[in-house]
Motif scaffolding. Structure first.
Motif, mmCIF file in Angstrom:
data_model
loop_
_atom_site.group_PDB
_atom_site.id
_atom_site.type_symbol
_atom_site.label_atom_id
_atom_site.label_comp_id
_atom_site.label_asym_id
_atom_site.label_seq_id
_atom_site.Cartn_x
_atom_site.Cartn_y
_atom_site.Cartn_z
ATOM 1 N N LYS A 163 2.216 -10.739 -2.649
ATOM 2 C CA LYS A 163 1.580 -12.423 -3.527
ATOM 3 C C LYS A 163 1.885 -11.689 -4.576
ATOM 4 C CE LYS A 163 1.102 -15.674 0.405
ATOM 5 N NZ LYS A 163 0.110 -16.354 0.919
ATOM 6 N N SER A 164 0.759 -10.721 -5.084
ATOM 7 C CA SER A 164 1.036 -10.437 -6.709
ATOM 8 C C SER A 164 1.961 -9.561 -7.098
ATOM 9 C CB SER A 164 -0.577 -10.131 -7.063
ATOM 10 O OG SER A 164 -1.372 -10.579 -5.647
ATOM 11 N N ALA A 165 3.202 -9.632 -6.314
ATOM 12 C CA ALA A 165 3.785 -8.517 -7.097
ATOM 13 C C ALA A 165 4.415 -8.745 -8.855
ATOM 14 C CB ALA A 165 4.937 -7.544 -6.068
ATOM 15 N N ASN A 166 4.662 -10.190 -8.675
ATOM 16 C CA ASN A 166 4.837 -10.684 -9.481
ATOM 17 C C ASN A 166 4.148 -10.614 -10.649
ATOM 18 O OD1 ASN A 166 8.114 -11.248 -10.436
ATOM 19 N ND2 ASN A 166 7.097 -13.595 -10.842
ATOM 20 N N ASN A 167 3.783 -10.722 -10.780
ATOM 21 C CA ASN A 167 1.999 -11.024 -11.859
ATOM 22 C C ASN A 167 1.071 -9.010 -12.168
ATOM 23 O OD1 ASN A 167 2.328 -13.603 -11.699
ATOM 24 N ND2 ASN A 167 0.991 -13.346 -10.310
ATOM 25 N N CYS A 168 2.428 -8.573 -11.284
ATOM 26 C CA CYS A 168 1.689 -6.790 -11.703
ATOM 27 C C CYS A 168 2.939 -5.946 -11.949
ATOM 28 C CB CYS A 168 0.535 -6.541 -10.486
ATOM 29 S SG CYS A 168 -0.750 -7.402 -10.126
ATOM 30 N N GLY A 169 2.538 -5.955 -13.211
ATOM 31 C CA GLY A 169 4.226 -4.996 -14.354
ATOM 32 C C GLY A 169 4.699 -5.197 -14.959
ATOM 33 N N ASN A 170 5.610 -4.579 -15.952
ATOM 34 C CA ASN A 170 6.207 -5.326 -17.268
ATOM 35 C C ASN A 170 7.763 -4.674 -17.030
ATOM 36 O OD1 ASN A 170 6.310 -1.977 -17.190
ATOM 37 N ND2 ASN A 170 5.090 -1.265 -18.658
ATOM 38 N N SER A 171 7.657 -4.718 -15.622
ATOM 39 C CA SER A 171 9.363 -4.830 -15.654
ATOM 40 C C SER A 171 9.735 -5.571 -14.334
ATOM 41 C CB SER A 171 10.146 -3.681 -16.090
ATOM 42 O OG SER A 171 9.716 -2.627 -15.206
ATOM 43 N N ASN A 172 11.265 -5.229 -13.763
ATOM 44 C CA ASN A 172 10.839 -5.694 -12.673
ATOM 45 C C ASN A 172 11.184 -4.971 -11.851
ATOM 46 O OD1 ASN A 172 12.447 -8.244 -10.588
ATOM 47 N ND2 ASN A 172 14.014 -6.652 -10.999
ATOM 48 N N PHE A 173 11.781 -3.178 -12.216
ATOM 49 C CA PHE A 173 12.147 -3.018 -11.510
ATOM 50 C C PHE A 173 9.981 -1.945 -10.958
ATOM 51 C CE2 PHE A 173 10.962 1.490 -10.243
ATOM 52 C CZ PHE A 173 12.270 2.244 -9.535
ATOM 53 N N ASN A 174 8.463 -2.413 -12.143
ATOM 54 C CA ASN A 174 7.630 -1.846 -11.938
ATOM 55 C C ASN A 174 7.109 -2.958 -11.038
ATOM 56 O OD1 ASN A 174 8.199 0.610 -13.171
ATOM 57 N ND2 ASN A 174 6.401 0.165 -15.248
ATOM 58 N N LYS A 175 7.124 -4.519 -10.623
ATOM 59 C CA LYS A 175 6.914 -5.735 -10.340
ATOM 60 C C LYS A 175 7.422 -5.845 -8.567
ATOM 61 C CE LYS A 175 6.847 -8.884 -13.951
ATOM 62 N NZ LYS A 175 7.496 -9.859 -14.354
ATOM 63 N N ARG A 176 8.054 -4.806 -8.750
ATOM 64 C CA ARG A 176 8.828 -4.494 -6.916
ATOM 65 C C ARG A 176 8.121 -3.377 -6.506
ATOM 66 N NH1 ARG A 176 14.932 -4.788 -7.577
ATOM 67 N NH2 ARG A 176 14.949 -4.688 -4.980
ATOM 68 N N ALA A 177 8.622 -2.358 -7.366
ATOM 69 C CA ALA A 177 7.225 -1.496 -7.478
ATOM 70 C C ALA A 177 6.139 -1.587 -5.883
ATOM 71 C CB ALA A 177 6.610 -0.686 -8.041
ATOM 72 N N VAL A 178 5.420 -2.307 -6.190
ATOM 73 C CA VAL A 178 4.113 -2.899 -6.172
ATOM 74 C C VAL A 178 4.122 -3.214 -4.389
ATOM 75 C CG1 VAL A 178 2.333 -4.723 -5.802
ATOM 76 C CG2 VAL A 178 3.044 -3.694 -7.946
ATOM 77 N N PHE A 179 6.025 -3.920 -3.797
ATOM 78 C CA PHE A 179 5.940 -3.173 -2.330
ATOM 79 C C PHE A 179 5.777 -2.546 -2.215
ATOM 80 C CE2 PHE A 179 8.124 -7.660 -3.950
ATOM 81 C CZ PHE A 179 7.146 -8.774 -2.877
ATOM 82 N N TRP A 180 5.623 -1.326 -2.314
ATOM 83 C CA TRP A 180 5.646 0.100 -1.941
ATOM 84 C C TRP A 180 4.004 0.412 -1.544
ATOM 85 C CZ3 TRP A 180 9.435 1.909 -5.943
ATOM 86 C CH2 TRP A 180 10.670 2.729 -5.384
ATOM 87 N N TYR A 181 3.243 -0.043 -2.615
ATOM 88 C CA TYR A 181 1.730 0.352 -2.120
ATOM 89 C C TYR A 181 1.556 -1.002 -1.441
ATOM 90 C CZ TYR A 181 -2.712 0.802 -4.751
ATOM 91 O OH TYR A 181 -4.094 1.416 -4.947
ATOM 92 N N ALA A 182 2.263 -2.414 -1.352
ATOM 93 C CA ALA A 182 1.453 -2.896 -0.423
ATOM 94 C C ALA A 182 1.725 -2.943 0.965
ATOM 95 C CB ALA A 182 2.415 -4.435 -0.383
ATOM 96 N N ALA A 183 3.039 -1.830 1.195
ATOM 97 C CA ALA A 183 3.596 -0.978 2.559
ATOM 98 C C ALA A 183 2.803 0.274 3.180
ATOM 99 C CB ALA A 183 4.611 -0.333 2.666
ATOM 100 N N GLN A 184 2.301 1.280 2.064
ATOM 101 C CA GLN A 184 1.225 1.782 1.757
ATOM 102 C C GLN A 184 -0.285 1.593 2.900
ATOM 103 O OE1 GLN A 184 0.690 3.862 -1.315
ATOM 104 N NE2 GLN A 184 3.036 4.345 -1.513
ATOM 105 N N GLU A 185 -0.492 0.328 2.303
ATOM 106 C CA GLU A 185 -1.782 -0.024 3.028
ATOM 107 C C GLU A 185 -1.214 -0.878 3.953
ATOM 108 O OE1 GLU A 185 -5.225 -1.259 2.439
ATOM 109 O OE2 GLU A 185 -4.424 -0.031 0.680
ATOM 110 N N ALA A 186 -0.820 -1.011 4.522
ATOM 111 C CA ALA A 186 -0.393 -2.121 5.767
ATOM 112 C C ALA A 186 0.013 -1.355 6.781
ATOM 113 C CB ALA A 186 1.289 -2.592 5.797
#
Length: 460
Positions: free
Chosen positions: A381-404
């Motif tokens: 849910k925080s992906a759009n607020n965590c990153g300085n580019s569209n690519f980096n923001k969506r990279a958060v989803f990899w991090y979320a997947a690892q946690e899940a």
């Protein structure tokens, strides 16, 4: 032949610490035959030698009762009419005789819950009423709660209470009391199962390979925790609209003057109103204050925090939350409290604080993987607020997947949900084409905002 029989009896004795009351060759022979047939699942063939040893030497060996249960359950399933009823009645007698001759193996609570479940499963054939079923489980609850552990038994005990109320023979308060009784027993049992399971998990994490018996216990504890959680949810479904604010508020208003110093009643009333979201009523505030005054505890401090939160006094509320957490000493209950606190922070959008308490829950009860799923959801849910580019923001989803995925590693029962969540998050992460365009495959991206941490971009 005698040597073989003696060896079998000795094996039974060594494996299960069975004892003998008398040395009778005929009983030894029939016990041996029964043992062979039961182990081969030839229950019909086992019936005759079992009956012989049972009737002639009732104290000869505990296997007479333990194997006898299996034989009779088979007979009950395969029969009908009067024959089936006769086998059921014999099953009831067998359990009582097992307790009479081997009390240490047949606790009163276990005997009553087994008899109750058999009655419930064959209610029509036996002509049993809801009150009959309620009474046998009620006796187990009142006389031997420690050994009343059956998930199904606890469920039937509560549902019969509701059914009897609907028939006009119980007061509504009785339903609420029994709901709390059963839930408290489930929570106590889950605390014991979680403690034992976490000890085994700790051994595995230390590099110890569990013995077969330990592995079986590990699965047993995991299965019981899942079953009990499902039943807890089923209780809420079964009580339905009976436990709504329209029923609760007038009932508690009526009884409050009588029980305003009764800590148990206050705890249950406050918990019920909180769980059913009746907290906007002024009665809730009165109940919480009385509860905190009568028996200050981790629970009361938590409920006071909910009132302060409603009043917009968040800083003061956080202070009570901290007190609540520090006052709780039971590890299992503290883990549940940590999750409850984390859920509250998550609802308010305070993800950093929520993660702190979810991680506390994981430390206290590592066999529960649900906090990993909650943390992953907050990352996503925080992906759009965590990153300085569209690519980096969506990279958060990899991090979320690892946690899940961590949820499935600590709790096999969550593996499906963990994989599903991880796949959903990966679907929102950058594609291979985007990685190629960006030219950063294999590099590490540092994640900012409240999340922190870093994630490696998949190599092409």
């Amino acid at each position: 032949m005698k040597t073989r029989i003696t060896l079998i009896i000795a094996a039974l004795f060594m494996a299960a610490n069975f004892g003998f009351a008398q040395q009778d060759e005929e009983c030894m022979l029939n016990l041996s035959m029964m043992n062979d047939y039961v182990k081969s699942k030839k229950f019909d063939e086992a019936y005759e030698p079992w009956m012989k040893v049972r009737n002639k030497c009732p104290k000869f060996n505990a296997a007479i009762y333990q194997y006898g249960e299996k034989i009779l359950v088979h007979k009950i399933k395969k029969s009908s009419g009067a024959e089936k009823v006769a086998f059921i009645e014999d099953y009831m007698i067998l359990l009582e005789k097992g307790r009479e001759h081997y009390e240490s193996r047949y606790s009163l609570g276990e005997v009553l819950e087994k008899q109750g479940i058999m009655m419930y499963d064959n209610k029509k054939e036996l002509g049993k009423s809801d009150m009959d079923l309620y009474n046998i489980f009620d006796r187990g609850y009142k006389e031997d709660l420690e050994n009343f552990k059956s998930t199904k038994g606890l469920y039937v005990y509560f549902t019969k209470t509701v059914d009897i109320f609907k028939a006009g023979n119980f007061e509504l308060q009785k339903v609420f009391d029994k709901y709390d009784d059963v839930n408290e027993q489930l929570e106590n049992l889950n605390g014991k199962y979680a403690k034992s399971l976490n000890e085994l998990i700790k051994k595995e994490e230390g590099g110890v390979i569990l013995a077969k018996k330990q592995a079986r216990y590990k699965k047993y504890y995991q299965d019981k925790l899942v079953a009990n959680e499902k039943i807890a949810g089923s209780l809420d479904t079964y009580i339905g609209d009976l436990a709504n604010c329209e029923n609760l508020i007038p009932l508690f208003k009526k009884d409050f003057p009588t029980y305003n110093n009764d800590a148990t009643w206050l705890k249950r009333a406050v918990s019920r109103m909180y769980n059913k979201e009746c907290t906007d009523d002024p009665l809730y505030i009165e109940l919480v204050k009385a509860y905190d005054k009568t028996a200050p505890s981790a629970d009361t401090k938590y409920f006071v925090s909910t009132i302060l939160r409603k009043q917009g006094k968040n800083k003061e509320a956080d202070g009570y939350i901290k007190q609540s957490y520090e006052l709780q000493t039971n590890p299992f209950k503290k883990a549940r409290l940590a999750k409850k606190i984390a859920n509250d922070f998550k609802k308010r959008g305070s993800y950093g604080s929520a993660r702190t308490y979810y991680r506390e829950a994981l430390k206290l009860n590592p066999s529960d993987g649900t906090p990993h799923l909650q943390i992953a959801a907050m990352y996503a849910k925080s992906a759009n607020n965590c990153g300085n580019s569209n690519f980096n923001k969506r990279a958060v989803f990899w991090y979320a997947a690892q946690e899940a995925l961590k949820a499935g590693k600590v709790d096999p029962n969550l593996k499906g949900a963990a994989n599903q969540a991880a796949n959903s998050y990966r679907a929102n992460a950058p594609s291979k084409a985007e990685i190629f365009t960006e030219g950063n495959g294999g590099t590490t991206i540092t994640i900012g905002c409240w999340i922190g941490g870093s994630v490696k971009v998949p190599s092409l």
